[in-house]
Structure formats: structure tokens, C-alpha cells
Design an enzyme around this catalytic site. Structure first.
Site, mmCIF file in Angstrom:
data_model
loop_
_atom_site.group_PDB
_atom_site.id
_atom_site.type_symbol
_atom_site.label_atom_id
_atom_site.label_comp_id
_atom_site.label_asym_id
_atom_site.label_seq_id
_atom_site.Cartn_x
_atom_site.Cartn_y
_atom_site.Cartn_z
ATOM 1 N N GLU A 48 -24.925 42.068 -48.805
ATOM 2 C CA GLU A 48 -24.397 40.705 -48.599
ATOM 3 C C GLU A 48 -25.610 40.331 -46.994
ATOM 4 O OE1 GLU A 48 -20.266 40.043 -47.610
ATOM 5 O OE2 GLU A 48 -20.028 38.526 -48.019
ATOM 6 N N HIS A 82 -24.689 44.458 -44.891
ATOM 7 C CA HIS A 82 -23.225 44.336 -45.385
ATOM 8 C C HIS A 82 -23.761 45.364 -46.645
ATOM 9 C CE1 HIS A 82 -19.258 43.813 -46.979
ATOM 10 N NE2 HIS A 82 -19.212 45.329 -46.382
ATOM 11 N N ASN A 128 -15.293 40.397 -49.504
ATOM 12 C CA ASN A 128 -14.116 41.170 -49.005
ATOM 13 C C ASN A 128 -12.573 39.728 -49.434
ATOM 14 O OD1 ASN A 128 -14.441 43.948 -48.944
ATOM 15 N ND2 ASN A 128 -15.193 43.697 -46.852
ATOM 16 N N SER A 158 -17.783 45.061 -42.214
ATOM 17 C CA SER A 158 -17.044 43.941 -43.388
ATOM 18 C C SER A 158 -16.091 42.862 -43.288
ATOM 19 C CB SER A 158 -16.366 45.303 -44.638
ATOM 20 O OG SER A 158 -15.650 45.803 -43.337
#
Ligand code: CAA
Length: 283
Positions: A152, A140, A190, A119
Site C-alpha cells: 500500500e 506499507h 487496516n 500500518s
């Protein structure tokens, strides 16, 4: 390059979700973890979700059996030598991920693409653990994997166009929508999500509101599907802390400092849903 056998390292909440969507797309899957009880727990979770899908009429019992029949469990990393594509979804811990990539690099065929579901750890740093940086990429997924539509896709400095295309196409095959991100701490998801969650923990720490009030404001006021503290409990507070630390270290900017209350909860073993207690209690 055609992917037929898909390896997943880690059978936890992300790993078993990835194994499920890969098997549902028709691929043969090897789901690996370090202990038999972990892979069995992961498989039980997949079985439970597929059974609910059958009850809801979203799939037939035969389709469920076929999906489960495509998932082979493994507690020996050597089994991954059969995979054309491997996604690592182990715990968000740099030394653990490094070791897995060093080992996979020796075990897998030189053609095999090695992806990480990290992440926030830079893909270039992970790729440097191998002798095939052009075949290393970030893939991701979001939690809960079977429901969330995004993948992602993160290019490392050395990631080849072919590795990128195979990963992009696989995401679509899994029924997801890919979005490309450059290799910066936290990528896109994130970098934006985690400071919001961290700020919600600061609001709690400063006594601005109760967990219920903070979550209600964000849920009903901003139309988020769940409040930030409920979401943090779903993601895992240890993962949230690890991501904030990566952002803080990566950008050397105090706006990313992890809230002391988040650290305190993690140190106490209050990790969210998976440990039965986080900002809320789970029985
Ligand atoms: N696994 C599989 N399916 C699940 C599930 C799970 N863990 N949780 C819920 N579902 C399914 C339900 O079975 C239900 O399916 P049907 O439509 O077929 O009935 C559907 O999802 C909706 O569930 P619910 O009605 O129970 O609850 P909801 O409408 O509140 O949806 C949610 C649940 C999808 C989790 C929603 O609350 C949501 O989108 N929350 C935000 C999640 C999010 O932001 N995820 C990203 C986290 S960040 C991340 O993952 C990246 C990282 O690196 C940290």
C-alpha cells in the site's frame, strides 16, 4: 533517481521480511535495529526462509549466499547515511517513529527518501517531523512480507510525485503489486481488515463462539486463508490494538472502539505468536 542502497529500520517480522525482498531484488541492504540480538534474530529468520527456498528448488545455494551477502546489519543509525532510500519498520509506537524520522532527517543525505511501513499513523504527521516532507511517504507491506503480494503506497499531503514514483517502482521491483491510498487513519487495508478482526474479538468476548469456531466460520465460510483470530495472533495483538486506537482517535467514531478483551490480552502480555500466547498457544 536510482536506488542502490536500501535501509530498513527494525529487524522484526516486518523489517526482516522487507530486507529479504529488497536484497532478493538485487539492492544492497542495511538492516538496522537497536540491539545486536534483534538484528541477528532477523538475519537468522531470513537465512531460514532462504534455506527452505533452496530445499524446495526455488533458488540455488549460490543465489542464497548472494542475497545474504547483500544484507549488512547495523545497530548504529548513523550507518543509514549510506542509504538512498530508507523504510522504517519499527514498532507501531508514535513517539518511537517520530524520533527515528527526526534522527534520519539529520543523518541521511537531503536526496534520501524516508518511507514508513506504519500500518495506521498518518504520513503527514510523520513527515512533519522532518525538513523534507516531500520526500516522506508510506510504504506499507503485508505480513508475511515475502509471501504477500501487496504494497500500500500512501501519499502524505506534501509527498512529491517523484517520491511517489520511486516508491511505486520499487514495489514492482520487489515483485509486489502497489495500490495507492490517501492519508486517512488505517489507510485502506487496516480500515477494512482491523474492524473485522476487532469484531471477531467481540464475538469471542460476548461468548458467541470459541476461537476455533469463529476462525472456522471465517476460514471455511468466507474462504479466508486464515481465521481472524489466527490472523490477529500473526499480526500481533499489540499492533491490532494500536491500529484500532488510531482508527478510534482519528475518526472519533464508536464503531472503531477496541474490544476490551483485546486490550486485556495486550496488558497481560498475550501478544500472539511472537509472545507464545494470544488467542491460541504457540510452543
Ligand atoms: N515467511 C516466509 N514464507 C512464509 C511464511 C513466512 N512467515 N509463512 C508461510 N510462508 C510460505 C510457506 O513457506 C509456503 O511456501 P511454498 O508455497 O513455497 O511452500 C507458502 O507461504 C504457504 O504457506 P503454508 O502452506 O505454510 O500455509 P498457507 O497456505 O496457509 O499460507 C499464509 C500461509 C500465506 C500466511 C496464508 O495463511 C495467508 O495468506 N494468511 C493471511 C495473511 C494476511 O492476511 N496477511 C495480512 C495481514 S495484515 C498486515 O500485514 C497489515 C497490517 O498492517 C497489520
Amino acid at each position: 533517481m536510482e536506488v542502490k542502497t536500501f535501509g530498513v529500520i527494525g529487524a522484526g517480522q516486518m523489517g526482516n521480511g522487507i530486507a529479504q525482498v529488497a536484497a532478493m531484488s538485487g539492492l544492497q541492504v542495511i538492516m538496522n535495529d537497536i540491539k545486536e540480538e534483534f538484528v541477528q534474530r532477523g538475519l537468522n529468520n531470513i537465512t531460514g526462509i532462504l534455506s527452505k527456498n533452496v530445499e524446495k528448488g526455488k533458488m540455488t545455494a549460490e543465489e542464497k549466499s548472494a542475497v545474504l551477502g547483500r544484507i549488512k546489519t547495523s545497530v548504529n543509525l548513523q550507518d543509514l547515511e549510506a542509504a538512498d532510500y530508507v523504510v522504517e519498520a519499527a514498532t507501531e509506537n508514535q513517539p518511537i517513529k517520530f524520533k527515528i524520522f527526526q534522527d534520519l532527517d539529520k543523518i541521511c543525505s537531503p536526496e534520501t527518501i524516508l518511507a514508513s511501513n506504519t500500518s495506521s499513523i498518518p504520513i503527514g504527521r510523520i513527515a512533519a517531523q522532518t525538513k523534507r516532507p516531500e520526500k516522506v511517504i508510506g510504504m506499507h507491506f503485508m505480513n508475511p512480507v515475502p509471501v504477500m503480494k501487496l504494497v500500500e503506497v500512501i501519499r502524505g499531503l506534501a509527498t512529491s510525485d517523484e517520491t511517489f514514483k520511486v516508491t511505486w517502482d520499487l514495489s514492482i521491483k520487489f515483485g509486489k503489486t502497489p495500490a495507492e491510498s490517501s492519508d486517512f487513519p488505517g489507510f485502506i487495508a487496516n480500515r477494512i481488515l482491523m474492524p473485522m478482526i476487532n469484531e471477531a474479538v467481540y464475538a469471542l468476548y460476548h461468548g458467541v463462539g470459541t476461537p476455533e469456531a469463529i476462525d472456522t466460520v471465517m476460514k471455511l465460510g468466507m474462504n479466508h486463508p486464515m481465521g481472524p483470530l489466527t490472523l490477529a495472533d500473526l499480526i500481533g495483538l499489540d499492533t491490532c490494538l494500536a491500529i484500532m486506537e488510531t482508527l478510534y482517535e482519528g475518526f472519533c467514531d464508536s464503531k472503531y472502539r477496541p474490544c476490551p478483551l483485546l486490550r486485556k490480552y495486550v496488558e497481560a502480555g498475550w501478544l500472539g505468536r511472537k509472545s507464545g500466547r494470544g488467542f491460541y498457544e504457540y510452543k
